[in-house]
Design a protein around this motif. Structure first.
Motif, PDB file in Angstrom:
ATOM      1  N   PHE A 186      -9.708 -51.276   9.259  1.00 34.93           N
ATOM      2  CA  PHE A 186      -9.574 -49.757   8.790  1.00 34.93           C
ATOM      3  C   PHE A 186     -10.232 -48.412  10.142  1.00 34.93           C
ATOM      4  O   PHE A 186     -10.220 -47.224  10.305  1.00 34.93           O
ATOM      5  N   ALA A 187     -10.747 -49.346  11.215  1.00 28.61           N
ATOM      6  CA  ALA A 187     -11.581 -48.113  12.121  1.00 28.61           C
ATOM      7  C   ALA A 187     -10.852 -48.618  13.422  1.00 28.61           C
ATOM      8  O   ALA A 187     -10.384 -48.050  14.543  1.00 28.61           O
ATOM      9  N   GLU A 188     -10.572 -50.055  13.851  1.00 24.16           N
ATOM     10  CA  GLU A 188     -10.062 -51.020  14.831  1.00 24.16           C
ATOM     11  C   GLU A 188      -8.552 -50.333  14.683  1.00 24.16           C
ATOM     12  O   GLU A 188      -7.593 -51.482  14.780  1.00 24.16           O
ATOM     13  N   LYS A 189      -7.765 -49.989  15.467  1.00 22.88           N
ATOM     14  CA  LYS A 189      -5.991 -49.671  15.226  1.00 22.88           C
ATOM     15  C   LYS A 189      -5.498 -49.708  16.498  1.00 22.88           C
ATOM     16  O   LYS A 189      -4.113 -49.442  16.157  1.00 22.88           O
ATOM     17  N   CYS A 190      -5.826 -49.763  17.277  1.00 20.65           N
ATOM     18  CA  CYS A 190      -5.103 -50.158  18.886  1.00 20.65           C
ATOM     19  C   CYS A 190      -5.608 -51.759  19.569  1.00 20.65           C
ATOM     20  O   CYS A 190      -6.381 -52.392  19.250  1.00 20.65           O
TER      21      CYS A 190
END
Length: 227
Positions: A186-190
């Motif tokens: 939901f937050a760490e997308k890389c």
């Protein structure tokens, strides 16, 4: 009367000599032209036989003249049509790609813009051999840091689905996540290669998903140029 109308043998000789002296230069000229034509024909045949051998080297020289920042190495026998592999200066060659390890840090979006500005993109890793090459290279560069992260061209911006920047289909079997990763989508997308010091032996499972605004190093990839 008869005496003046007769032509004596003595008067015929100069006329004959004049005729021969008029013909001889033309015969000589025709002979010279024939010899030169044969010589030129032989030279053209020999030159045409050398064209296939020299074309790659000529292209290589042209590349260096037009872009002095390229570095080329032989890729095979000189009689091949494409026998030179070229990468930009400061990039490293592996298989059919050239790679760049940055010395500065940026967010993921800035990293991708930096790579595209150089005509490349953040690296897309397809094989274990490529993963091992990149890991060992980065590990050798980072000698003193406790841990270092290098952005790769993988994000989960859309609906939490991982996508490579060059639209290569995401395949779980070809990924190299650390145990327990990726998490907190939901937050760490890389995604980034995570190296813990130069003694890190975790070659195949060292990807980590992180916040995309995190400042990290980056790895750019560019197709090798064949000439």
């Amino acid at each position: 009367m008869n005496h003046r109308g007769r032509v004596s043998p003595g008067t015929a000789a100069p006329a004959e000599e004049r005729s021969c002296s008029w013909l001889n230069p033309w015969v000589f000229l025709v002979s010279v032209l024939a010899i030169k034509t044969a010589f030129v024909t032989i030279c053209l045949v020999q030159i045409s036989e050398l064209v296939n051998v020299t074309v790659s080297y000529a292209q290589y020289k042209t590349l260096l003249q037009n872009a002095t920042e390229w570095r080329c190495v032989p890729s095979g026998p000189c009689d091949r049509k494409e026998s030179w592999m070229c990468c930009l200066k400061g990039w490293k060659h592996f298989q059919n790609s050239c790679y760049y390890l940055s010395a500065d840090k940026m967010s993921w979006a800035e990293s991708e813009r930096n790579c595209t500005g150089m005509g490349s993109h953040l690296v897309v890793i397809n094989t274990k051999a490529e993963q091992e090459f990149l890991f060992n290279w980065a590990k050798g560069v980072v000698t003193n840091a406790y841990e270092t992260k290098y952005y790769i061209g993988l994000t989960a911006y859309e609906n939490g689905q991982w996508q490579w920047v060059d639209l290569t289909p995401y395949k779980k079997a070809a990924t190299f996540w650390k145990p327990g990763e990726p998490n907190l989508l939901f937050a760490e997308k890389c995604a980034a290669i995570h190296i813990k010091g130069n003694t890190d032996t975790n070659t195949y499972s060292n990807w980590n998903n992180i916040l995309c605004f995190t400042s990290c190093y980056r790895i750019c990839e560019l197709e090798v140029k064949f000439v």
